[in-house]
Enzyme design. Structure first.
Site, PDB file in Angstrom:
ATOM      1  CB  SER A  30      -1.031  -0.021   1.351  1.00 34.69           C
ATOM      2  OG  SER A  30      -2.009   0.852   0.989  1.00 34.69           O
ATOM      3  CG  HIS A  44      -4.334  -1.009  -2.470  1.00 32.34           C
ATOM      4  ND1 HIS A  44      -5.429  -0.880  -1.912  1.00 32.34           N
ATOM      5  CD2 HIS A  44      -3.179  -0.569  -1.936  1.00 32.34           C
ATOM      6  CE1 HIS A  44      -5.165  -0.189  -0.724  1.00 32.34           C
ATOM      7  NE2 HIS A  44      -3.724  -0.132  -0.667  1.00 32.34           N
TER       8      HIS A  44
END
Length: 281
Positions: free
Chosen positions: A90, A113
């Site tokens: 992330s 993501h």
């Protein structure tokens, strides 16, 4: 040597080489866990070494805190050498992109993501939230594109799919420069609970993290506290964003606050609905 009370964040400063370990979430929690951009930048300013060695093992956290850390590293005069010692997921993967070089042991992983958030309200509120998430993605894409050389469409494809990469896969895509031999995964405040928030976390990674953190309840408590503190910011961020009106202005001042340069205070005393803008990435 500068060392914070949190056992998973450490900065060691010497004349030639400074080392920084980030082994927890991005964004400060109420009990002192997590790495805040303000604390990070304060310590980074004290580094005069020609090389910074940054070691990462983090499941991610607050996107604005992460942006501020990334920008601070990119603008520092030192050469930045990043090692993903276990996981850069992330927003932690964005921080990794600040490295002049990025090294990963063959048993380390990286995940990219699209940013996500929690929101409530009517259809108009959700459309505005979706638009702001799209704009937040632009900054993330820019960091990945600057390191990898991949085009925007390919990066968006990887982000939408929540792509988990082995070291070899990260190297093939340009996220990593060098792959080294496997090493023992170092303990961190990253827990199975933190990783289960994602849709496609590899089962073997959950097992490895569980084995690493087993028997150390402090790690779980610290990560849980980080999540709680971030969620407490949701109502405040909703009010701030509504008062700014424009996402670019809001983002600029929100990152400045994360860096400790200013302190924002909502004018409104409250709101009737929650529309979070503490983006998660």
């Amino acid at each position: 040597m500068m060392k914070r009370e949190a056992s998973w964040y450490k900065v060691q400063n010497s004349a030639d080489v400074a080392t920084i370990d980030i082994y927890e979430g991005v964004g400060k929690s109420a009990d002192g866990g997590g790495v805040s951009a303000k604390s990070f930048i304060e310590e980074l300013r004290g580094i005069n070494a020609s090389t910074i060695k940054l070691s990462l093992n983090s499941a991610g956290g607050s996107v604005f805190e992460g942006f501020a850390i990334y920008n601070a590293l990119k603008s520092h005069r030192a050469r930045v050498e990043v090692t993903v010692s276990g996981l850069a997921a992330s927003i932690a993967s964005v921080i990794a992109m600040a490295g002049d070089t990025v090294t990963m042991p063959e048993n380390a992983m990286m995940m990219v993501h699209s940013p996500w958030t929690i929101a409530a309200g009517n259809a108009s509120d959700f459309r505005k939230t979706a638009e702001m998430l799209d704009k937040t993605s632009l900054g993330i894409v820019a960091a990945y594109r600057g390191k990898t050389g991949l085009d925007t469409a390919r990066i968006n494809e990887l982000m939408e799919a929540e792509t988990w990469m082995t070291a070899a896969e990260a190297q093939a895509l340009g996220f990593c420069d060098e792959v080294t031999g496997a090493t023992e995964i170092r303990a961190s405040a990253c827990t199975v609970e933190a990783l289960k928030q994602y849709n496609h976390t590899p089962a073997d990674l959950l097992t490895r993290i569980n084995n690493t953190t087993k028997g150390n309840q402090q790690m779980t408590n610290q990560t849980s506290s980080t999540e709680t503190a971030l969620r407490r910011e949701y109502d405040r961020d909703h009010t701030l964003q509504a008062e700014f009106g424009d996402f670019e202005r809001y983002s600029y001042f929100r990152q400045a606050e994360a860096a400790g340069q200013i302190k924002l205070a909502p004018v409104a005393s409250g709101c009737s609905k929650t529309n979070s803008n503490e983006w998660r990435a």
